[in-house]
Design a protein around this motif. Structure first.
Motif, PDB file in Angstrom:
ATOM      1  N   ASP A   1      16.056  27.643   5.405  1.00 23.22           N
ATOM      2  CA  ASP A   1      16.994  28.682   5.020  1.00 23.22           C
ATOM      3  C   ASP A   1      16.730  29.973   5.793  1.00 23.22           C
ATOM      4  OD1 ASP A   1      19.130  29.620   3.225  1.00 23.22           O
ATOM      5  OD2 ASP A   1      17.573  30.958   2.483  1.00 23.22           O
TER       6      ASP A   1
ATOM      7  N   CYS B   1      29.643  25.078   2.456  1.00 27.57           N
ATOM      8  CA  CYS B   1      28.395  24.955   1.690  1.00 27.57           C
ATOM      9  C   CYS B   1      28.368  23.629   0.932  1.00 27.57           C
ATOM     10  CB  CYS B   1      28.247  26.076   0.673  1.00 27.57           C
ATOM     11  SG  CYS B   1      28.639  27.734   1.253  1.00 27.57           S
TER      12      CYS B   1
ATOM     13  N   TYR C   1      20.577  28.428  -5.076  1.00 24.21           N
ATOM     14  CA  TYR C   1      21.804  28.040  -4.380  1.00 24.21           C
ATOM     15  C   TYR C   1      23.030  28.541  -5.136  1.00 24.21           C
ATOM     16  CZ  TYR C   1      25.778  25.460  -2.751  1.00 24.21           C
ATOM     17  OH  TYR C   1      27.032  25.151  -2.293  1.00 24.21           O
TER      18      TYR C   1
ATOM     19  N   GLN D   1      20.422  27.325  10.438  1.00 24.46           N
ATOM     20  CA  GLN D   1      19.107  26.680  10.306  1.00 24.46           C
ATOM     21  C   GLN D   1      18.847  25.927  11.611  1.00 24.46           C
ATOM     22  OE1 GLN D   1      18.260  24.427   6.710  1.00 24.46           O
ATOM     23  NE2 GLN D   1      19.311  25.928   5.420  1.00 24.46           N
TER      24      GLN D   1
ATOM     25  N   ARG E   1      10.558  33.342  -0.490  1.00 21.60           N
ATOM     26  CA  ARG E   1      11.949  32.887  -0.502  1.00 21.60           C
ATOM     27  C   ARG E   1      12.779  34.061  -0.986  1.00 21.60           C
ATOM     28  NH1 ARG E   1      12.926  29.699  -4.335  1.00 21.60           N
ATOM     29  NH2 ARG E   1      10.895  29.661  -5.345  1.00 21.60           N
TER      30      ARG E   1
END
Ligand code: HEC
Ligand code: HEC
Ligand code: HEC
Ligand code: HEC
Ligand code: HEC
Length: 376
Positions: A274, A105, A93, A199, A349
């Motif tokens: 994500d 965010c 992040y 998302q 990821r």
């Protein structure tokens, strides 16, 4: 934790300062009356708010959270190791935020901060706290403002709590997670159209075979004592990730394989969450000493484009695994003829890609989901 007990006792003693309707029958030992049994037309207590981003309670949230942790030892231990706790400090992040440092965010990753201002360190370190999910009062983060809980379903009365407990059936369902786990790109100004969602886990869940199972069923499984885990198992747990699909492969021709991913324990698309999560499906024709003679791969993901003259990313294709099995055919070329073909499915990821070429993306974490070899 005597201090915390005394503090809560004082607050409760001073006339029960509960903004939200506490679960009184609970503390008297009787099960709460179902709300349907209320007399028609009788005034219903206001429904408590559900958890949301951007709370701005700052140091008050940090202090109140410390009190929760002091009494709920085991839950706190699990939560401290969870991604909710490290939502604002997790390196993945931090790297992404360094590229796009937007108040938006902060709203979810440091929800107790004031979004427009840099978060104080302790507020950032809190991440998504106990108080963020359980104390939804706008003005206070303290347990005395009423702690949101799921309806009590275990045998016998619930144990007495030194703070008001507000039971709400919505907190036992996907609604408890909705405001943070589905949202649109900041540039889409709140549009809920699928191509504008950054998302979309809630929509995917509604359309999945697990639509009637709450998120907590899989992500907060109950332990031996019946208490739900707060470790929030997810993308870092190989066995859990593998449980999402069952994978099979067959040789479709001398030079091709077909890999089928059938949904299993996924409560939404696989992968979800994500926007840069993806599956890499690959195959290699193997020569002597496993020398790679031919290769093919494909990425299953939400695919985005940046269009000239338009702001932000737009979804152009979604070939992840949803409610139906997905079959991917990979052609390794003439080198496959008479050779063994090795295949592999990996969950990845991926870091914020600089460009849009899938192969340029930086893989930050990978879990091997399935693999095998097929004879000629
Ligand atoms: C002074 C100690 C104390 C503090 C502080 C405290 N709790 Fe509790 N809480 C308890 C006890 C004891 C119970 C009843 C036994 C149990 O469920 O663990 C309880 C019950 C609960 C329940 C209901 C469980 C159920 O379904 O019956 C929730 C949820 C909860 N606490 C969350 C919190 C949160 C969140 C905070 C911080 C905002 C907090 N508590 C602060 C002691 C405390
Ligand atoms: C991301 C949201 C979230 C966070 C963060 C969170 N909880 Fe929970 N918690 C829930 C939900 C949802 C439930 C109810 C699940 C169910 O039973 O359906 C729950 C249940 C509980 C229960 C009852 C457990 C049981 O099954 O008997 C307690 C006690 C509790 N939480 C305390 C805490 C404490 C203390 C913290 C911080 C250390 C915390 N929670 C952090 C969402 C959260
Ligand atoms: C206030 C916002 C908020 C709420 C409410 C919330 N979450 Fe989250 N959740 C987050 C954020 C932010 C992350 C990402 C943490 C990270 O990795 O940086 C996250 C991460 C997770 C993860 C880990 C994902 C992974 O990659 O492993 C799971 C699982 C999860 N949440 C489940 C839930 C469930 C279930 C609920 C409802 C009971 C819920 N969350 C409620 C904000 C929230
Ligand atoms: C039937 C079980 C099940 C249900 C119900 C379920 N999930 Fe999951 N979830 C999984 C599995 C298995 C994974 C790991 C595979 C994956 O990443 O999709 C996962 C992964 C995730 C992740 C990590 C993201 C990723 O793909 O890396 C998040 C976030 C998440 N779930 C949130 C939710 C939310 C929010 C809900 C409710 C709306 C929910 N889940 C309902 C099983 C479930
Ligand atoms: C409405 C809530 C929300 C907002 C706003 C938000 N996020 Fe998230 N973010 C989440 C949730 C929920 C997850 C967990 C999904 C998963 O793990 O797949 C997450 C996961 C992530 C991850 C993966 C973290 C990990 O541990 O792997 C990164 C990176 C990230 N977000 C970056 C950002 C950035 C940068 C912004 C601002 C441009 C942002 N997020 C805005 C809710 C949000």
């Amino acid at each position: 934790m005597r201090g915390a007990w005394m503090l809560v006792g004082l607050l409760l003693g001073s006339g029960g300062a509960c903004a939200a309707a506490p679960d009184r029958p609970d503390r008297a030992g009787a099960p709460p009356a179902p709300s349907a049994a209320a007399a028609p037309g009788a005034a219903q207590p206001p429904r408590p708010a559900l958890p949301t981003p951007a709370r701005g309670r700052l140091d008050a949230a940090v202090a109140a959270n410390r009190a929760c942790e002091g009494c709920h030892d085991e839950v706190a231990r699990e939560w401290r190791a969870s991604l909710h706790r490290s939502a604002n400090t997790e390196p993945a992040y931090r790297r992404a935020f360094a590229i796009e440092p937007m108040p938006f965010c902060r709203g979810c990753h440091a929800p107790e901060a004031a979004p427009a201002e840099p978060e104080p360190e302790a507020v950032g370190a809190l991440g998504v706290g106990c108080v963020t999910c359980h104390v939804t009062a706008a003005s206070s983060a303290d347990a005395s403002a009423g702690v949101l809980a799921a309806p009590w379903t275990r045998p016998g009365p619930p144990p007495a709590a030194p703070h008001p407990v507000v039971r709400d059936v919505r907190f036992a369902g996907a609604a408890a997670c909705a405001s943070c786990h589905e949202f649109s790109f900041p540039t889409a100004r709140g549009s809920r159209r699928p191509e504008h969602l950054m998302q979309s886990t809630l929509t995917e869940h509604r359309r999945s075979p697990a639509a009637d199972r709450p998120c907590a069923d899989c992500h907060m499984p109950a332990g031996a004592a019946g208490r739900r885990s707060h470790a929030f198992v997810g993308s870092r747990d190989p066995a859990f990730v593998r449980s999402a699909v069952s994978v099979s492969a067959r040789r479709a021709s001398a030079t091709a394989v077909e890999i089928t991913l059938a949904p299993a324990n996924a409560g939404h698309a696989f992968p979800t969450g994500d926007l840069f999560r993806r599956l890499e499906i690959s195959a290699e024709a193997l020569g002597p000493d496993d020398m790679v003679l031919g290769q093919a791969d494909r990425f299953l993901a939400r695919h985005f484009a940046i269009r000239p003259g338009q702001v932000g990313r737009h979804l152009t294709a979604d070939d992840r695994v949803h409610a139906a099995p997905v079959t991917v055919a990979l052609e390794v070329g003439p080198a496959g003829e008479g050779r063994e073909i090795a295949w592999r499915v990996a969950y990845q990821r991926v870091a914020h890609p600089e460009g849009l070429d899938e192969r340029d993306a930086l893989v930050e974490g990978e879990i091997a989901v399935a693999s095998g070899r097929l004879a000629p």
